[in-house]
Design an enzyme around this catalytic site. Structure first.
Site, mmCIF file in Angstrom:
data_model
loop_
_atom_site.group_PDB
_atom_site.id
_atom_site.type_symbol
_atom_site.label_atom_id
_atom_site.label_comp_id
_atom_site.label_asym_id
_atom_site.label_seq_id
_atom_site.Cartn_x
_atom_site.Cartn_y
_atom_site.Cartn_z
ATOM 1 N N CYS A 70 117.607 98.442 -31.587
ATOM 2 C CA CYS A 70 116.837 99.317 -32.481
ATOM 3 C C CYS A 70 117.556 99.600 -33.794
ATOM 4 O O CYS A 70 117.003 99.400 -34.880
ATOM 5 C CB CYS A 70 116.436 100.612 -31.769
ATOM 6 S SG CYS A 70 117.822 101.654 -31.249
ATOM 7 N N HIS A 117 117.550 106.059 -29.870
ATOM 8 C CA HIS A 117 116.541 105.076 -30.275
ATOM 9 C C HIS A 117 116.002 105.452 -31.640
ATOM 10 O O HIS A 117 115.885 106.635 -31.973
ATOM 11 C CB HIS A 117 115.401 105.023 -29.243
ATOM 12 C CG HIS A 117 114.470 103.875 -29.497
ATOM 13 N ND1 HIS A 117 114.851 102.557 -29.353
ATOM 14 C CD2 HIS A 117 113.188 103.849 -29.915
ATOM 15 C CE1 HIS A 117 113.821 101.777 -29.658
ATOM 16 N NE2 HIS A 117 112.798 102.537 -30.002
ATOM 17 N N HIS A 129 109.966 98.982 -34.269
ATOM 18 C CA HIS A 129 111.242 99.205 -33.595
ATOM 19 C C HIS A 129 111.530 98.023 -32.683
ATOM 20 O O HIS A 129 110.680 97.163 -32.480
ATOM 21 C CB HIS A 129 111.225 100.519 -32.809
ATOM 22 C CG HIS A 129 110.261 100.528 -31.666
ATOM 23 N ND1 HIS A 129 110.633 100.845 -30.391
ATOM 24 C CD2 HIS A 129 108.930 100.240 -31.591
ATOM 25 C CE1 HIS A 129 109.583 100.784 -29.582
ATOM 26 N NE2 HIS A 129 108.541 100.417 -30.293
#
Length: 156
Positions: A70, A117, A129
């Site tokens: 990510c 994240h 993402h």
């Protein structure tokens, strides 16, 4: 001062004042002309670039089109527009300025799950993402997992 002198003096003052006046509108543009559109921001460009890698695999610590995690995707996309940022979501969260969820614009970096994240906001409640499983993909902020693990957003 005589009347003719006062008239001449008033005329000279009038010429001086009007000679310095600025014209606000260009004579060749109608008054209803709209300003030119702003070029896309570098952040919005980074968001658009990140979508070029949709389908790229998830690779732990990956930061290239061969595979992204990510924060690697965020780092890579911003690097493509000349913004160097670290390869770590928690460190990326320290950069830029905070942005309220209802004030997001394309290119803002969004963070979730105790800063484990992140992704790049695309607009219309969507962001790009890289996740395991699935690799680089688009998700919605209002999906339950993201909605319940929202941390914040930053504008770089």
């Amino acid at each position: 001062m005589s009347a003719p002198r006062r008239t001449i003096w008033a005329f000279v003052v009038l010429l001086a004042v009007t000679g310095c006046a600025k014209q606000v509108l260009s004579p060749d543009l109608p008054s209803t002309a709209s300003p030119p559109e702003e070029p896309p921001s570098r952040n919005a460009t980074a968001a658009r670039l990140a979508t070029r890698y949709l389908g790229a695999p998830y690779v732990w610590a990956g930061s290239s089109p061969a595979g992204f995690d990510c924060s690697g995707l965020v780092m890579y996309a911003f690097g493509q527009v000349g913004v160097a940022i670290p390869h770590n979501a928690a460190q990326q969260f320290r950069l830029g300025v905070p942005v309220a969820r209802d004030r997001l614009v394309p290119g803002d970096v969004v963070f979730f799950n105790q800063l484990r994240h992140n992704g790049i906001y695309l607009g219309d409640g969507r962001f790009v993402h890289s996740t395991k499983p699935g690799g680089v993909k688009i998700a919605r902020l209002d999906d339950e997992w993201f909605r319940t693990r929202w941390v914040g957003a930053r504008r770089l």
